[in-house]
Write an enzyme that holds these catalytic residues in place. Structure first.
Site, PDB file in Angstrom:
ATOM      1  N   LYS A  88      47.345  50.697  68.141  1.00  0.00           N
ATOM      2  CA  LYS A  88      46.178  49.917  68.559  1.00  0.00           C
ATOM      3  C   LYS A  88      45.168  49.886  67.413  1.00  0.00           C
ATOM      4  O   LYS A  88      44.822  50.937  66.852  1.00  0.00           O
ATOM      5  CB  LYS A  88      45.576  50.575  69.798  1.00  0.00           C
ATOM      6  CG  LYS A  88      44.792  49.643  70.692  1.00  0.00           C
ATOM      7  CD  LYS A  88      44.362  50.423  71.933  1.00  0.00           C
ATOM      8  CE  LYS A  88      43.698  49.558  72.955  1.00  0.00           C
ATOM      9  NZ  LYS A  88      43.007  50.360  73.966  1.00  0.00           N
ATOM     10  N   LEU A  89      44.723  48.682  67.092  1.00  0.00           N
ATOM     11  CA  LEU A  89      43.807  48.491  65.961  1.00  0.00           C
ATOM     12  C   LEU A  89      42.605  47.674  66.414  1.00  0.00           C
ATOM     13  O   LEU A  89      42.759  46.742  67.212  1.00  0.00           O
ATOM     14  CB  LEU A  89      44.518  47.682  64.856  1.00  0.00           C
ATOM     15  CG  LEU A  89      45.784  48.271  64.237  1.00  0.00           C
ATOM     16  CD1 LEU A  89      46.599  47.168  63.571  1.00  0.00           C
ATOM     17  CD2 LEU A  89      45.410  49.337  63.221  1.00  0.00           C
TER      18      LEU A  89
END
Ligand code: E4P
Length: 221
Positions: free
Chosen positions: A83-84
């Site tokens: 997740k970014l």
């Protein structure tokens, strides 16, 4: 639309997984902090329970360190999705990780343009936040509809995760708007099942069944 749980609490994930309707899990640094447990161990345990996509969020702010963290997380378990945040650095990391076959979920999405950029950077998922937009008097569900419309129009395959869900109504509306997935806080799952007419209907069925059993002489019910 698939159901994910937005939680890092093992008991919550196990409970909803036992219902047979859970496809994945999203976590974020706040949820991990709230769980009070070790990040790596928690993610691995959740992956083993769900055996589906589990988002683990990077905490670095520059692309090279995000990429380093992302690769490390991806090694923890085959179910990990990196997740970014949607920042310029997050997009760079998304491109690099996607290029290496590491799936990503781009988070904190608040506009169609952000979602378009994520898709072009190769994101597997993008997470528009409904509740946080409503908190500032904006239309979070309209954002889901708009992203779905432009993704369909331009044949973009990035999946939309309706996030920051606060009510059961958000879930129906996200499904109608075309979200592929809704990631739902634990406390919202129970109200999805409940209906007073189901409860009273079942009570009556069981009462009627028992009265027949009692009347029967052979006692075979
Ligand atoms: C999504 O992946 C996020 O973890 C989450 O939905 C954030 O929701 P919140 O606005 O309730 O913190």
């Amino acid at each position: 639309m698939k159901f994910y749980i937005d939680s890092a609490i093992i008991e919550e994930v196990s409970d909803i997984a036992s219902w047979g309707i859970l496809s994945g899990v999203t976590t974020n640094p706040s949820l991990i902090a709230k769980s009070g447990q070790d990040f790596r161990e928690t993610i691995i345990k959740i992956c083993d329970i769900v055996k589906g996509p589990v988002s683990a969020e990077v905490t670095a702010e520059d692309a090279p360190t995000m990429i380093k963290q992302g690769k490390e997380f991806a090694n923890w378990h085959e179910c990990v999705i990196v997740k970014l945040p949607i920042t310029t650095e997050g997009l760079k990391a998304c491109k690099a990780l996607s290029h290496q076959g590491i799936p990503t979920n781009l988070t904190l999405c608040f506009s169609v343009n952000q979602a378009l950029l994520c898709a072009r950077a190769g994101a597997k998922y993008v997470s528009p936040f409904i509740g946080r937009l409503e908190d500032i008097n904006e239309d979070g569900l309209r954002l889901i509809e708009n992203i779905k419309e432009v993704f369909d129009k331009h044949n973009l395959k990035t999946e939309i995760i309706a996030a920051s869900i606060r009510t059961p109504q958000h879930i129906t509306a996200s499904a109608k708007a075309g979200a592929h997935i809704a990631t739902i806080p634990y406390k919202i799952f129970a109200p999805l099942v409940k209906h007073p007419l189901t409860d009273t209907g079942l009570e009556k069925f069981l009462q009627d069944w028992k009265s027949v059993c009692i009347e029967k002489t052979d006692n075979k019910c």
